[in-house]
Write a protein that holds these residues in place. Structure first.
Motif, PDB file in Angstrom:
ATOM      1  N   ASN A 244      40.162   1.027 -36.848  1.00 53.65           N
ATOM      2  CA  ASN A 244      41.110   0.511 -35.855  1.00 53.65           C
ATOM      3  C   ASN A 244      42.116  -0.418 -36.524  1.00 53.65           C
ATOM      4  N   VAL A 272      36.827   2.267 -34.786  1.00 55.49           N
ATOM      5  CA  VAL A 272      35.854   1.205 -35.053  1.00 55.49           C
ATOM      6  C   VAL A 272      36.492   0.204 -36.005  1.00 55.49           C
ATOM      7  N   ASP A 276      33.714  -5.316 -34.872  1.00 56.32           N
ATOM      8  CA  ASP A 276      33.395  -4.896 -33.505  1.00 56.32           C
ATOM      9  C   ASP A 276      32.010  -5.396 -33.108  1.00 56.32           C
ATOM     10  N   LYS A 280      29.785  -2.038 -28.861  1.00 57.62           N
ATOM     11  CA  LYS A 280      30.846  -1.049 -29.055  1.00 57.62           C
ATOM     12  C   LYS A 280      30.457  -0.038 -30.129  1.00 57.62           C
TER      13      LYS A 280
END
Length: 879
Positions: A244, A272, A276, A280
């Motif tokens: 991400n 991801v 995180d 998640k």
């Protein structure tokens, strides 16, 4: 910052202001401090960088300084800022051997250039290398430190604080997101920034990042290469995981776009990040577990990859085929982390292998005692050998003491692993690119012009234009976007017996080649997930076989579909056909619907049973007519033959023979001549036949009228008039047929409409008016003949044959009245058979009704074949 001295009168004024406005005690104290600083520096005006100085982790003086930004650490200590005091500097943790290797590659290149007599002779390159600590904020901070420097610069009171940039080019950073931030900040100053591993396609935008260049291809090409690789193995239903950040999001966005164009669907696409929360990460694992696809395409940084495979290992989720990017596919550290062999059989793209002579020896020859000015070497040595130097600030009594003479050759870890030599080579090429640009700017030959004022913008322009070959023979240049040529090796993870992963090159991708030749796989055996030699299957549905077409399932991606069989007359001869192709009108689909076969041509032929029977019937009728004609010729002098104009009888027999024979023209493959002949011959011969019958009927009526007293009817309808009437009636039909053939004649025609799988070969009428005029004229004569015969049927003479003509006309009319609906409703060759049957039936009706009774008398009742008997009176019988 330019500071001026304030005169004493100013102090009095400020004191007066402070008294009258009653400032607070703290404000007044702060003002006094500022004034004291002004007095202390009034005689020595200086320019000073605001904030705490940033000390480089590695540095060396030189005539020209190059900057470097690498992440020597993977993390930092979290702290809670209270905003009551100035935040402390970022405290980095978790030493990163990869970042240290990149820095060593830069040092090796600088050392090599400084020892060269061909490149920048007489010029020494220095360096300042900072630790970005995988922090974007720190990366920007140290980039500004490279641009500004920390020195105190004296400045005249009338001049601004200006000076050249501290470094002429910056090597790094490693990842895309920090590069975007750093390039945005230093872009306006035109300081060249050359990255070795930042692949985000967004960095090719020169309007946003004008001074950014890189020695690794853009993900613009890698995304396309991944999509082509996935398509090559027939995987159309895959999962996708990305980091991400800018690298993962942009790379996966491009891959998704190209994948859709190639017919590849993503069952899921998740992001991801290393920070995180666990829930998640757990949702991502559950999504992978619930998916049906066993192929996972990744745009992951190594750190995020480690998080995912550790979670998968805890859930014992194996058997997935991983497709990776250059970020981890060729990294032995990634293989070392994968202790549960989840990534075994992975395939992906890597920077082409490279071997720089001397670089490995340089990296393995690190000695911290020889680099005492650089504290980073000390931390590196302590981390490498798990020891502490006595002078180290972090030394404790629990660890053994480092001597600085430990043997590096016996160490096996990520630093001694040289699998990332292609990436080190990228750093090496970046340093050489800057050196070649400087070589041109300084007009270096045997010596360099040291009086040239170096300008970052000029250096940037020259770096963009450089084109040279390294000592390994590789060509280095940048395109208009600051990107190098895109070439990748296709790597397959093949585990060995001792558990070590062997990175096998199984193919190449070259974006400079034509689209159909960019991806090439070598003839090597590949190992797939779970060490399977078989290529994994990753489709939402099985392929639709030939003979079917794909129909999308409602609410699902385009890769999920049903296979419907092609309709009749349509085929699909390829796998996964989107549509079925209709066959040419002369062809029809076979039973499997995968090929068009030529339609069977149907026409009434002599070989088939129906055609043979009709031919036999026509020949039999011809034979019967010939026999009757022979009998009549043999007994032509007898009263029964002479009674009704023997010439008309023979002409009628001749016309009947033609009627039987013309039916044969309807049998066989239609041709241009047969189509014109069959209808005209039929029309003319039947008119000739009906004309003869009509003549005979009129003769009967005239003969009866002639027996009445004073009647002279026969002189108006004698033999000549009978022949002329037959000729006249026939000529009318001939004229109709000539007009028909002249205006729009019949022609052979392939009828594709009556049957789907057959071609009906028939004769098109041409002009329907002509056809129905011919039939109508025959029907008109037949009705006239029938009416006259009906009126004469009860005449008293045995001589009277009107009743036989009436029977024959009744049969004739009945046959042709029933012919019309039967002809129209009969399919294909049966309509021709109906027409032939009507011709034969009406011909047999005339032959049998008119001539057989006479033959019966001639052959079996000769006693009645006398003039007396023919003239005798009989009681009329009603029908």
């Amino acid at each position: 910052m330019k500071v001026h001295v304030m005169p004493p009168s100013g102090l009095a004024l400020i004191h007066s202001m402070s008294s009258t406005q009653r400032w607070s005690e703290k404000a007044w104290a702060l003002l006094q401090l500022l004034l004291m600083a002004s007095f202390s520096q009034a005689e020595d005006p200086v320019c000073r960088r605001i904030g705490d100085p940033e000390i480089p982790q590695m540095f060396k003086d030189g005539d020209i300084i190059l900057g470097g930004i690498f992440s020597f650490h993977n993390a930092w200590k979290n702290r809670q800022d209270t905003y009551m005091h100035k935040p402390l500097p970022l405290q980095c943790t978790s030493f990163n051997f990869r970042g240290f290797q990149y820095a060593q590659a830069m040092l090796f290149a600088i050392e090599e250039i400084n020892n060269s007599t061909d490149l920048l002779p007489g010029i020494s390159l220095g360096y300042k290398i900072y630790d970005a600590c995988v922090s974007i904020a720190r990366g920007v901070r140290v980039a500004l430190a490279l641009a500004n420097g920390n020195e105190v610069v004296s400045a005249p009171s009338e001049a601004p604080c200006t000076r050249p940039a501290q470094v002429q080019a910056i090597m790094g950073e490693t990842f895309s997101s920090p590069c975007m931030a750093i390039a945005t900040v230093i872009g306006p100053f035109h300081i060249p920034m050359i990255s070795h591993l930042a692949t985000c396609a967004c960095l090719s935008d020169k309007t946003k990042y004008p001074s950014f260049l890189r020695t690794i291809p853009s993900d613009y090409y890698q995304s396309r290469a991944l999509a082509q690789l996935v398509k090559h193995f027939g995987w159309t239903w895959v999962g996708a995981i990305r980091t991400n950040d800018d690298y993962g999001n942009n790379g996966m966005a491009t891959f998704t776009e190209i994948a859709q164009q190639l017919g590849i669907c993503l069952e899921y696409s998740v992001s991801v990040f290393r920070t995180d929360p666990p829930d998640k990460i757990q949702k991502t694992i559950e999504m992978i577990k619930a998916s049906t696809s066993k192929v996972i395409v990744t745009f992951l940084s190594p750190t995020e990859l480690y998080v995912i495979i550790n979670e998968l290992a805890q859930h014992n989720l194996t058997g997935y085929q991983w497709v990776g990017t250059e970020a981890w596919i060729f990294d032995s550290e990634s293989a070392a982390v994968d202790r549960h062999h989840i990534l075994d059989g992975a395939i992906g793209l890597s920077i082409p292998a490279a071997l720089v002579s001397g670089m490995e020896e340089f990296m393995l020859n690190v000695k911290p005692l020889n680099s005492s000015s650089n504290e980073m070497f000390t931390e590196f040595w302590e981390t490498l050998f798990s020891c502490k130097f006595t002078q180290s600030k972090s030394s404790t009594g629990n660890q053994r003491e480092c001597t600085g003479h430990e043997d590096l050759t016996g160490v096996q870890n990520s630093y001694t692993d040289m699998s990332l030599m292609p990436i080190f080579y990228n750093v090496y090429k970046g340093v050489y690119a800057a050196a070649h640009a400087l070589h041109v700017i300084l007009s270096c030959n045997k010596t360099c012009n040291t009086k040239v004022q170096l300008d970052p913008f000029t250096i940037l322009q020259h770096i963009r234009k450089i084109n040279f070959k390294t000592k390994e023979g590789d060509e280095v240049y940048f395109n208009e976007n600051g990107d190098p040529p895109a070439k990748y090796e296709i790597i397959n993870w093949q585990p060995t017996e001792n558990g070590i992963v062997d990175f096998v090159t199984v193919g190449l991708y070259d974006a400079s080649l034509p689209a159909d030749k960019q991806l090439t796989l070598q003839n090597k055996s590949l190992i797939w997930a779970q060490n399977s030699p078989e290529v994994p299957v990753a489709v939402c549905n099985e392929k639709c076989p030939p003979g079917t077409r794909k129909v999308l399932q409602k609410g699902k991606p385009v890769c999920c579909y049903d296979c419907l069989r092609c309709a009749e007359g349509e085929i699909s001869n390829i796998t996964d056909a989107i549509t079925c192709v209709r066959c040419h009108p002369e062809f029809w689909s076979n039973e499997r619907r995968d090929a068009c076969v030529k339609k069977e041509e149907e026409f009434l032929s002599y070989e088939e049973i129906m055609g043979a029977l009709l031919t036999a019937a026509a020949l039999f009728g011809t034979f019967m007519t010939a026999v009757v004609a022979l009998i009549f010729f043999r007994y032509r002098q007898t009263p029964i033959v002479r009674a009704n104009n023997s010439e008309l009888s023979f002409l009628l027999l001749f016309s009947l023979t033609l009627c039987f024979l013309c039916s044969l023209t309807f049998i066989g493959r239609p041709s241009e001549w047969s189509c014109m002949l069959r209808h005209t011959a039929f029309g003319i011969t039947f008119v000739l036949c009906i004309s003869c019958v009509l003549g005979k009927t009129i003769v009967v009526l005239m003969a009866f009228r002639a027996t009445l007293p004073g009647s002279n009817w026969m002189k108006w309808f004698g033999p000549v008039q009978q022949k002329l009437s037959v000729l006249g009636f026939t000529l009318i039909q001939v004229v109709i047929c000539i007009l028909w053939l002249s205006i729009s004649p019949p022609f052979p025609f392939k009828n594709f409409k009556k049957f789907k799988d057959k071609i009906i070969l028939e004769c098109a009428l041409g002009s329907a008016v002509g056809f129905w005029a011919v039939l109508g004229y025959i029907g008109l004569l037949a009705m006239l003949c029938f009416i006259l015969a009906f009126l004469a049927r009860k005449l008293p003479d045995n001589f009277n044959e009107a009743k036989f003509i009436t029977f024959s006309m009744l049969i004739f009319c009945a046959v042709w009245i029933t012919f019309i609906p039967a002809y129209v409703s009969s399919p294909g060759k049966f309509s021709v058979a109906v027409e032939i049957f009507a011709i034969l039936a009406s011909s047999f009706g005339l032959l049998i009704c008119i001539f057989i009774p006479k033959c019966y008398i001639i052959l079996l009742k000769p006693e009645k074949n006398t003039k007396k008997n023919m003239m005798g009176k009989e009681t009329p019988k009603a029908f």
